[in-house]
Design a protein around this motif. Structure first.
Motif, PDB file in Angstrom:
ATOM      1  N   HIS A 702       0.827  -1.198   0.000  1.00 52.85           N
ATOM      2  CA  HIS A 702       0.000   0.000   0.000  1.00 52.85           C
ATOM      3  C   HIS A 702       0.869   1.258   0.000  1.00 52.85           C
ATOM      4  O   HIS A 702       0.621   2.216  -0.755  1.00 52.85           O
ATOM      5  N   LYS A 703       1.883   1.250   0.846  1.00 49.30           N
ATOM      6  CA  LYS A 703       2.772   2.408   0.908  1.00 49.30           C
ATOM      7  C   LYS A 703       3.479   2.622  -0.428  1.00 49.30           C
ATOM      8  O   LYS A 703       3.670   3.760  -0.873  1.00 49.30           O
ATOM      9  N   MET A 704       3.881   1.525  -1.067  1.00 44.81           N
ATOM     10  CA  MET A 704       4.582   1.635  -2.350  1.00 44.81           C
ATOM     11  C   MET A 704       3.702   2.288  -3.407  1.00 44.81           C
ATOM     12  O   MET A 704       4.129   3.209  -4.121  1.00 44.81           O
ATOM     13  N   VAL A 705       2.444   1.837  -3.520  1.00 47.72           N
ATOM     14  CA  VAL A 705       1.572   2.392  -4.555  1.00 47.72           C
ATOM     15  C   VAL A 705       1.236   3.847  -4.254  1.00 47.72           C
ATOM     16  O   VAL A 705       0.994   4.646  -5.177  1.00 47.72           O
ATOM     17  N   GLN A 706       1.217   4.207  -2.967  1.00 46.73           N
ATOM     18  CA  GLN A 706       1.031   5.613  -2.620  1.00 46.73           C
ATOM     19  C   GLN A 706       2.214   6.438  -3.111  1.00 46.73           C
ATOM     20  O   GLN A 706       2.048   7.521  -3.672  1.00 46.73           O
ATOM     21  N   GLU A 707       3.413   5.909  -2.878  1.00 43.07           N
ATOM     22  CA  GLU A 707       4.618   6.626  -3.313  1.00 43.07           C
ATOM     23  C   GLU A 707       4.678   6.738  -4.839  1.00 43.07           C
ATOM     24  O   GLU A 707       5.130   7.747  -5.373  1.00 43.07           O
ATOM     25  N   PHE A 708       4.236   5.682  -5.533  1.00 45.27           N
ATOM     26  CA  PHE A 708       4.273   5.723  -6.985  1.00 45.27           C
ATOM     27  C   PHE A 708       3.207   6.661  -7.561  1.00 45.27           C
ATOM     28  O   PHE A 708       3.323   7.098  -8.697  1.00 45.27           O
ATOM     29  N   GLY A 709       2.202   6.977  -6.755  1.00 50.31           N
ATOM     30  CA  GLY A 709       1.177   7.898  -7.221  1.00 50.31           C
ATOM     31  C   GLY A 709      -0.057   7.249  -7.795  1.00 50.31           C
ATOM     32  O   GLY A 709      -0.774   7.889  -8.583  1.00 50.31           O
ATOM     33  N   CYS A 710      -0.330   5.999  -7.445  1.00 50.79           N
ATOM     34  CA  CYS A 710      -1.545   5.339  -7.931  1.00 50.79           C
ATOM     35  C   CYS A 710      -2.776   6.057  -7.379  1.00 50.79           C
ATOM     36  O   CYS A 710      -2.779   6.537  -6.234  1.00 50.79           O
ATOM     37  N   THR A 711      -3.813   6.127  -8.175  1.00 50.74           N
ATOM     38  CA  THR A 711      -5.033   6.826  -7.783  1.00 50.74           C
ATOM     39  C   THR A 711      -5.843   5.995  -6.807  1.00 50.74           C
ATOM     40  O   THR A 711      -6.320   6.490  -5.780  1.00 50.74           O
ATOM     41  N   MET A 712      -6.045   4.700  -7.160  1.00 49.55           N
ATOM     42  CA  MET A 712      -6.850   3.816  -6.331  1.00 49.55           C
ATOM     43  C   MET A 712      -6.133   2.492  -6.170  1.00 49.55           C
ATOM     44  O   MET A 712      -5.198   2.174  -6.918  1.00 49.55           O
ATOM     45  N   ALA A 713      -6.604   1.725  -5.169  1.00 48.03           N
ATOM     46  CA  ALA A 713      -5.995   0.429  -4.886  1.00 48.03           C
ATOM     47  C   ALA A 713      -7.096  -0.574  -4.569  1.00 48.03           C
ATOM     48  O   ALA A 713      -8.199  -0.214  -4.129  1.00 48.03           O
ATOM     49  N   GLN A 714      -6.727  -1.838  -4.778  1.00 45.26           N
ATOM     50  CA  GLN A 714      -7.698  -2.927  -4.578  1.00 45.26           C
ATOM     51  C   GLN A 714      -6.913  -4.160  -4.176  1.00 45.26           C
ATOM     52  O   GLN A 714      -5.850  -4.451  -4.731  1.00 45.26           O
ATOM     53  N   GLY A 715      -7.397  -4.899  -3.161  1.00 42.45           N
ATOM     54  CA  GLY A 715      -6.713  -6.106  -2.751  1.00 42.45           C
ATOM     55  C   GLY A 715      -7.154  -6.555  -1.378  1.00 42.45           C
ATOM     56  O   GLY A 715      -7.976  -5.906  -0.706  1.00 42.45           O
ATOM     57  N   TYR A 716      -6.580  -7.655  -0.934  1.00 39.90           N
ATOM     58  CA  TYR A 716      -6.966  -8.229   0.353  1.00 39.90           C
ATOM     59  C   TYR A 716      -6.648  -7.296   1.534  1.00 39.90           C
ATOM     60  O   TYR A 716      -7.254  -7.408   2.601  1.00 39.90           O
ATOM     61  N   TYR A 717      -5.694  -6.399   1.327  1.00 41.45           N
ATOM     62  CA  TYR A 717      -5.335  -5.469   2.406  1.00 41.45           C
ATOM     63  C   TYR A 717      -6.523  -4.580   2.791  1.00 41.45           C
ATOM     64  O   TYR A 717      -6.675  -4.188   3.943  1.00 41.45           O
ATOM     65  N   PHE A 718      -7.343  -4.281   1.790  1.00 42.08           N
ATOM     66  CA  PHE A 718      -8.497  -3.412   2.018  1.00 42.08           C
ATOM     67  C   PHE A 718      -9.790  -4.208   2.189  1.00 42.08           C
ATOM     68  O   PHE A 718     -10.788  -3.665   2.652  1.00 42.08           O
ATOM     69  N   GLY A 719      -9.785  -5.444   1.785  1.00 43.54           N
ATOM     70  CA  GLY A 719     -10.986  -6.240   1.955  1.00 43.54           C
ATOM     71  C   GLY A 719     -11.068  -7.332   0.889  1.00 43.54           C
ATOM     72  O   GLY A 719     -10.796  -7.114  -0.294  1.00 43.54           O
TER      73      GLY A 719
END
Length: 741
Positions: A702-719
């Protein structure tokens, strides 16, 4: 019979004159004799001078004239009983009566065809004799003469009728003979048929000119030659006869009738085909005297039949054997192997990426590409192989001798390597490949149907393995195919039976972690088979053309559920290429949105890059019309397919989803994955598109995609994907939290 009748009259006249000599005056006898001779000569010469009428009918006048001839003779001869027998002694009278009876009998025989003249002659002369005898008081003799005359008249009519029937038969037979002659003359003029005849030693007798001409031999020289030698030609000395000639020899030896027997002959160095038919001939005593038959030159008919046969068994586009010939060859190969105990094999080939060539460059280029493919395949085939085209981009190879399995596998690999080389067609460099399924008999099938099915299953396995490879049939493939069949049957009624349901996976804002929407994920729980993963039933639904009705249900269900959520929560639904090709897909989208009361901007359709392989079917136009409705589009699994930037320029996607494999590798520090993720995010920002990172499972990711600048995320980390009840609860918690803030 005119001369016979004349002779009978003259002899009877001389006999009568001799009997009357000394009993009547000489002048009376001489006058009567002269009258008889004159009338008999006149009648005879009239008969001889009459023109032969052949098969035509006589006129009434001609028949009446013959009656006058009979009457004239009857008047002349009636003078004997009326004038001379009155004063003659009984002995002379008896002699005269016998002479007249003989004359009447001769007349009945000679004049029978002229029945009117004969009846007039017999009737008048007989009546005169009966009247004279009755007046003389010899009633018994009169009755006898009457009966004799009546009998002669009956015999005359009967014989006349018989002669008419005989003549009618001769006319009919003549007409048939003439018809046969006309037909034979017509055949000879068209060089089609001719007669031939042999004796008991099978030598040619009475050779017709047409037969000699057909053999290019002299009619005199062909007489007496062995019939088989004439047909064998140059092979007579070598003994290397055609099978048809051997069959003919057996028929002649067995003295059996035959027909439609075709055999090759060589005439003046030219190969021809003759068709023979014949029957044995027997003499009056039943002895065999030879054969009589007819021959036809059927070279042109056979050439035409060969052309038709080739059209029926060879593919017109590539020149390779077609499905029919491949199947016939396979059946024959299996039969020969069963007798010898050998092994055989069957390869099924399917071209990879050929449909993309057809869709992008058109069918003419695709047809020429198939021609090039067939040329390469033909160059790889040996005597033990037969390569054919089954249809479309499917080919097959029949291996007659599969004793060396390694050699067959090497051939399969050479085929893949050869077909994978580039093709230059009309300034286009084309790249395709091939997948091959291999089945070896009798292990994988003892019939053509079983072997083809086994090779087809192996081909499916090769495609599943990533294409461009060959796979050999294994027994578990049949088990898998049976499982697919049973699953397909269950899948057809899964929606109606309520076995399908949707689960929803959260999609969050990558920076703040707030809920932005859900992705609807299809699940199937069968009462018979339990929970079946989407990776198993989605491809099955696409192959069975069930994806359209199932996709419609997913869209309507997801839209109806999303309408119950807050207006800023979106719903994402995966759409396959098959759905986009459906002419009614736009109507389905509009209907689902309208029925649910969901605004179009809250619906996001996720498509993969594979849909653009169907651009020739109007996929881009469908996507543009969806954008016109206000629906958002997302490009799913970007980077795992063809990854052509042209797709992004042709369609205004709202977001790009980065595949989970890149996210996981980038989190591990894989340099290539990091570069790809950064490049995709930078590309999306430049095109004013959002990015969604899939498969985020840890805080580090999650931290990596934030640093890369992704707009949204999806995966088991969020549900994880959750039920509709849990999704509603999550939405409510988020709404309450927002309200409290």
């Amino acid at each position: 019979m005119a001369l016979f009748l004349l002779t009978a009259n003259l002899l009877a006249a001389l006999t009568t004159a001799a009997l009357l000599d000394g009993l009547s005056p000489f002048w009376e006898i001489a006058t009567w004799f002269a009258a008889i001779v004159a009338i008999a000569l006149t009648v005879a010469f009239r008969r001889l001078a009459t023109h032969h009428r052949g098969d035509s009918y006589a006129s009434v006048r001609d028949v009446r004239n013959t009656g006058w001839d009979g009457l004239a003779l009857a008047l002349a001869w009636s003078a004997v009983p009326v004038l001379f027998c009155t004063h003659a002694p009984s002995g002379t009278t008896a002699g005269l009566g016998i002479t007249l009876a003989v004359l009447m009998t001769a007349a009945a025989f000679a004049m029978a065809p002229l029945v009117l003249a004969t009846l007039v002659f017999l009737g008048y002369l007989g009546a005169a004799m009966v009247i004279q005898l009755a007046m003389a008081g010899t009633v018994a003799a009169a009755v006898g003469i009457f009966a004799f005359t009546a009998m002669l008249m009956i015999i005359c009519v009967s014989r006349a009728r018989t002669l008419v029937l005989i003549r009618a038969g001769e006319i009919a037979l003549g007409e048939r003979n003439e018809t046969v002659s006309l037909l034979l003359r017509e055949f000879e003029e068209t060089d089609a048929d001719w007669l031939w005849e042999t004796d008991t030693a099978r030598r040619i007798v009475r050779a017709s000119a047409r037969f000699a001409y057909a053999c290019r031999l002299d009619p005199a020289g062909i007489e007496g030659m062995p019939f088989l030698q004439v047909l064998a030609g140059p092979t007579w000395e070598t003994g290397n006869f055609a099978a048809g000639l051997r069959t003919l020899a057996e028929k002649l030896k067995a003295r059996e009738s035959f027909r439609d027997l075709r055999l090759p002959v060589q005439i003046d160095g030219e190969d021809r085909w003759w068709e023979l038919a014949a029957s044995p001939r027997f003499g009056d005593l039943g002895e065999f005297v030879g054969f009589l038959g007819v021959a036809s030159d059927v070279t042109e008919q056979r050439a035409s039949a060969d052309r038709i046969n080739r059209m029926a068994r060879f593919d017109t586009l590539t020149g390779l054997p077609n499905r029919l010939m491949v199947n016939e060859t396979l059946v024959k190969t299996i039969a020969e192997a069963d007798r010898s105990g050998g092994r055989y094999a069957f390869m099924m080939l399917d071209l990879d990426r050929f449909k993309a060539v057809n869709d992008t460059l058109g069918h003419p280029i695709g047809d020429r590409l198939l021609g090039r493919v067939s040329e390469r395949l033909d160059q790889l085939m040996g005597e033990a192989y037969l390569c054919g085209r089954l249809g479309g981009d499917e080919f097959a190879v029949v291996v007659r001798d599969a004793s060396d399995t390694v050699a067959i596998e090497r051939l399969a690999q050479r085929i893949i390597e050869s077909l994978s080389l580039p093709y230059e067609i009309d300034a286009h460099t084309l790249f395709i490949g091939a997948s091959i399924g291999l089945a070896i008999g009798p292990r994988d099938g003892r019939t053509a149907e079983m072997l083809v099915r086994s090779a087809d299953l192996a081909l499916y396995r090769a495609k599943d393995a990533g294409r461009g490879v060959f796979r050999t049939y294994e027994p578990e493939l049949h088990v898998q195919a049976e499982e697919r069949r049973v699953l397909e049957l269950a899948l057809r009624t899964a929606v109606e039976n309520g076995e399908m349901h949707l689960e929803y996976q959260p999609v969050v804002d990558a920076e703040a972690g707030q809920l932005r929407g859900f992705e609807a994920l299809l699940r199937w729980k069968s009462p018979e088979f339990g929970t079946i993963p989407p990776s198993k039933f989605i491809p099955l639904a696409e192959d069975a053309r069930l994806i359209a009705p199932i996709g419609d249900w997913v869209l309507r269900t997801a839209c109806a559920e999303a309408a119950k959520w807050p207006s800023d929560i979106r719903i994402a639904v995966n759409v396959s290429a098959n759905q986009l090709q459906n002419p009614g897909f736009l109507t389905t989208i509009a209907s689902a949105l309208s029925n649910a009361g969901l605004s179009p901007e809250r619906l996001e359709l996720e498509v993969t890059e594979s849909v653009f392989l169907h651009e020739g079917l109007g996929v881009t136009r469908v996507l543009d019309r969806l954008l016109g409705l206000g629906v958002h589009l997302s490009l799913d699994d970007f980077g795992t397919g063809y990854s052509s930037l042209g797709y992004l320029s042709r369609t205004r996607f709202s977001s790009i989803k980065i595949d989970r494999s890149f996210i996981h590798d980038a989190a591990k520090g894989v340099r290539e994955a990091v570069a790809i993720v950064r490049a995709v995010i930078a590309l999306a920002e430049s095109l004013d598109m959002a990015t969604t990172a899939e498969g985020v499972e840890t805080a580090a990711e999650h931290k990596m995609v934030q640093e890369f600048g992704c707009t949204m995320a999806q995966g088991y980390y969020f549900g994880r994907p959750m039920s509709v009840t849990d999704a509603r609860a999550l939405v409510n918690r988020r709404w309450k939290a927002s309200a409290a803030a």
